[in-house]
Design an enzyme around this catalytic site. Structure first.
Site, PDB file in Angstrom:
ATOM      1  N   ARG A  36       4.940  -0.259  -4.662  1.00  0.00           N
ATOM      2  CA  ARG A  36       6.260  -1.085  -4.821  1.00  0.00           C
ATOM      3  C   ARG A  36       7.534   0.264  -4.620  1.00  0.00           C
ATOM      4  O   ARG A  36       7.210   1.237  -5.364  1.00  0.00           O
ATOM      5  CB  ARG A  36       6.229  -1.499  -6.059  1.00  0.00           C
ATOM      6  CG  ARG A  36       5.229  -2.856  -6.192  1.00  0.00           C
ATOM      7  CD  ARG A  36       5.049  -3.573  -7.405  1.00  0.00           C
ATOM      8  NE  ARG A  36       4.364  -4.804  -7.405  1.00  0.00           N
ATOM      9  CZ  ARG A  36       2.982  -4.803  -7.386  1.00  0.00           C
ATOM     10  NH1 ARG A  36       2.253  -3.542  -7.407  1.00  0.00           N
ATOM     11  NH2 ARG A  36       2.329  -6.041  -7.104  1.00  0.00           N
ATOM     12  N   HIS A  92       4.015  -2.779  -0.295  1.00  0.00           N
ATOM     13  CA  HIS A  92       3.124  -2.345   0.712  1.00  0.00           C
ATOM     14  C   HIS A  92       3.735  -2.346   1.974  1.00  0.00           C
ATOM     15  O   HIS A  92       3.115  -2.999   3.099  1.00  0.00           O
ATOM     16  CB  HIS A  92       1.798  -3.466   0.990  1.00  0.00           C
ATOM     17  CG  HIS A  92       1.088  -3.023  -0.205  1.00  0.00           C
ATOM     18  ND1 HIS A  92       0.869  -2.141  -0.852  1.00  0.00           N
ATOM     19  CD2 HIS A  92       0.180  -3.907  -1.023  1.00  0.00           C
ATOM     20  CE1 HIS A  92      -0.047  -2.108  -1.893  1.00  0.00           C
ATOM     21  NE2 HIS A  92      -0.445  -3.249  -2.000  1.00  0.00           N
ATOM     22  N   HIS A 115      -6.606  -0.716   1.970  1.00  0.00           N
ATOM     23  CA  HIS A 115      -6.693  -1.487   0.821  1.00  0.00           C
ATOM     24  C   HIS A 115      -8.021  -2.329   0.892  1.00  0.00           C
ATOM     25  O   HIS A 115      -8.067  -3.553   0.790  1.00  0.00           O
ATOM     26  CB  HIS A 115      -5.199  -2.625   0.918  1.00  0.00           C
ATOM     27  CG  HIS A 115      -5.093  -3.261  -0.231  1.00  0.00           C
ATOM     28  ND1 HIS A 115      -5.759  -3.935  -1.106  1.00  0.00           N
ATOM     29  CD2 HIS A 115      -3.823  -3.084  -0.949  1.00  0.00           C
ATOM     30  CE1 HIS A 115      -5.075  -4.430  -2.159  1.00  0.00           C
ATOM     31  NE2 HIS A 115      -3.676  -3.780  -2.277  1.00  0.00           N
ATOM     32  N   ASP A 172      -3.609  -2.858 -12.717  1.00  0.00           N
ATOM     33  CA  ASP A 172      -2.827  -2.716 -11.534  1.00  0.00           C
ATOM     34  C   ASP A 172      -2.050  -1.464 -11.580  1.00  0.00           C
ATOM     35  O   ASP A 172      -0.736  -1.999 -11.627  1.00  0.00           O
ATOM     36  CB  ASP A 172      -2.251  -4.221 -11.247  1.00  0.00           C
ATOM     37  CG  ASP A 172      -1.721  -4.196  -9.782  1.00  0.00           C
ATOM     38  OD1 ASP A 172      -2.039  -3.072  -9.148  1.00  0.00           O
ATOM     39  OD2 ASP A 172      -1.301  -5.104  -9.309  1.00  0.00           O
ATOM     40  N   GLU A 227      -6.762   2.657  -4.586  1.00  0.00           N
ATOM     41  CA  GLU A 227      -5.944   3.068  -3.413  1.00  0.00           C
ATOM     42  C   GLU A 227      -5.371   4.415  -3.602  1.00  0.00           C
ATOM     43  O   GLU A 227      -4.678   4.647  -4.664  1.00  0.00           O
ATOM     44  CB  GLU A 227      -4.783   1.954  -3.464  1.00  0.00           C
ATOM     45  CG  GLU A 227      -5.313   0.548  -3.223  1.00  0.00           C
ATOM     46  CD  GLU A 227      -4.157  -0.535  -3.523  1.00  0.00           C
ATOM     47  OE1 GLU A 227      -2.955  -0.368  -3.169  1.00  0.00           O
ATOM     48  OE2 GLU A 227      -4.398  -1.296  -4.547  1.00  0.00           O
TER      49      GLU A 227
HETATM   50  C1  GLA Z   1      -1.941  -4.088  -4.621  1.00  0.00           C
HETATM   51  C2  GLA Z   1      -0.803  -4.230  -5.572  1.00  0.00           C
HETATM   52  C3  GLA Z   1      -1.226  -5.401  -6.604  1.00  0.00           C
HETATM   53  C4  GLA Z   1      -1.395  -6.551  -5.326  1.00  0.00           C
HETATM   54  C5  GLA Z   1      -2.369  -6.474  -4.438  1.00  0.00           C
HETATM   55  C6  GLA Z   1      -2.421  -7.485  -3.093  1.00  0.00           C
HETATM   56  O1  GLA Z   1      -2.982  -3.612  -5.296  1.00  0.00           O
HETATM   57  O2  GLA Z   1      -0.656  -3.195  -6.792  1.00  0.00           O
HETATM   58  O3  GLA Z   1      -0.308  -5.753  -7.165  1.00  0.00           O
HETATM   59  O4  GLA Z   1      -0.179  -6.820  -4.793  1.00  0.00           O
HETATM   60  O5  GLA Z   1      -2.148  -5.030  -3.944  1.00  0.00           O
HETATM   61  O6  GLA Z   1      -2.523  -8.652  -3.887  1.00  0.00           O
END
Ligand code: GLA
Length: 348
Positions: free
Chosen positions: A77, A102, A176, A248, A314
């Site tokens: 982000r 992304h 991803h 996350d 990731e």
């Molecule tokens: C990444 C983001 C998550 C989500 C996924 C896709 O991992 O960090 O918040 O957006 O992609 O759903």
């Protein structure tokens, strides 16, 4: 081996490339550089596809949560999609509430890449090329990207990313893949075990933008410095878990940026014995516990994907680095080459 996977609305054909080496088999699409399947054996020699995806191009185009895809120009982000570089203000595409995620609404995951197979010594693989034009999704500079997928004789999957630009820009590339070591479509990953070589992570606000102050993982649900079952602390009423509906977050890898890939994480499925070890040159790892999978997508094996049916690991620079001067820089300038390498090793 190359075969036709499908055709986009504008007539562009999408191909699937099959690779096999050292016991690992994978299928890669020219669309998004997507790993459409990745198969490895369990401790009894039984193969399973351990990566979520679809069996047709229409589903990928209709709305994939980045299944298996290459992510760019900026993985993760950017706060409100805004940043200032060399005194110039930039607004990139906003596609995640008020933020950019992304690379924006049409990131590298939705472009058709030029794919060129190779065999070198005992390795086989693919070179994937994509040129992102100046101003695409709001990013400055023409960015030439090359990603190499290599399958080694040991069955390791290695990703080498390089990129160059003709104007100063920001770059953060990643992959991803949604892993489920018990097999895609087999249910929750909560009983799989994870270890991450990190003593800190970057806490976020409600929009999942880092506050900018790394925090210790010790005595929090974020402590994976010793092997832990993923479900163990997943339901703890911790504010950070509430914001993200689970994990996350970006872990600050203890090794930092390294010139060579160094081990950073191990994921193990005790039931099948399948184990994934990851090494990277990157300073961060986003661990996403599949929180937004909601039972609305039917995967390649015909089963519905529900929350927590896979996880992503990731490798990356930290989220919102363009607005966080204390984070390692993601700026790329003309004459420089962006380089990043991640290696996935499979055992059982
Ligand atoms: C990444 C983001 C998550 C989500 C996924 C896709 O991992 O960090 O918040 O957006 O992609 O759903």
């Amino acid at each position: 081996m190359k075969s036709l996977f499908g055709t986009l609305a504008d007539g562009t054909t999408v191909h699937s490339w099959s690779l096999a080496n050292g016991g690992t088999r994978m299928k890669v699409l020219s669309y998004g550089g997507i790993v459409q399947s990745l198969e490895v054996p369990d401790r009894r020699g039984r193969y399973a596809n351990i990566s979520l995806g679809f069996d047709n191009i229409e589903d990928y185009v209709a709305g994939s949560p980045y299944f298996g895809a290459l992510i760019g120009r900026y993985g993760n982000r950017i706060d409100k999609g805004r940043f200032t570089l060399d005194g110039d203000a930039h607004q990139v595409d906003v596609n995640d509430g008020v933020n950019s995620l992304h690379g924006g609404a049409k990131g590298f995951d939705q472009h058709v890449w030029d794919v060129e197979p190779f065999a070198k010594g005992s390795d086989v693989g693919l070179h994937l090329h994509h040129t992102s034009v100046d101003g695409e999704m709001g990013y400055p500079g023409t960015l030439k990207v090359k990603v190499t997928y290599t399958l080694t004789k040991h069955g390791d999957w290695r990703i080498d990313y390089t990129a160059t630009t003709d104007k100063a820009t920001v770059v953060n590339l990643t992959s991803h893949v949604y892993w489920n070591l018990a097999g895609e479509g087999s249910g929750t990953i909560e009983n799989q075990e994870l270890k991450i070589a990190a003593s800190r992570y970057t806490p976020v606000d409600a929009g999942l933008i880092p506050t900018g102050e790394p925090a210790p993982v010790a005595d929090t649900p974020f402590d994976f410095s010793r092997t832990k079952r993923i479900g163990e602390d997943l339901r703890e009423a911790h504010q950070q878990l509430l914001y993200a509906k689970g994990f996350d977050h970006n872990w600050v890898l203890d090794k930092g940026i390294s010139p060579r890939p160094e081990w950073i994480a191990t994921l193990k499925d005790p039931s099948s014995g399948r184990t994934l070890r990851m090494a990277t040159t990157e300073p961060g790892l986003q661990f996403y516990s599949g929180n937004f999978l909601d039972g609305t997508l039917v995967g390649s094996g015909g089963n519905v994907y529900r929350q927590g049916d896979a996880l992503c690991l990731e490798t990356q620079h930290f989220p919102d680095s363009p607005n966080k001067p204390s984070f390692p820089s993601t700026v790329l300038r003309p004459g420089q080459t962006y380089r990043s390498t991640t290696v996935h090793s499979f055992t059982c």
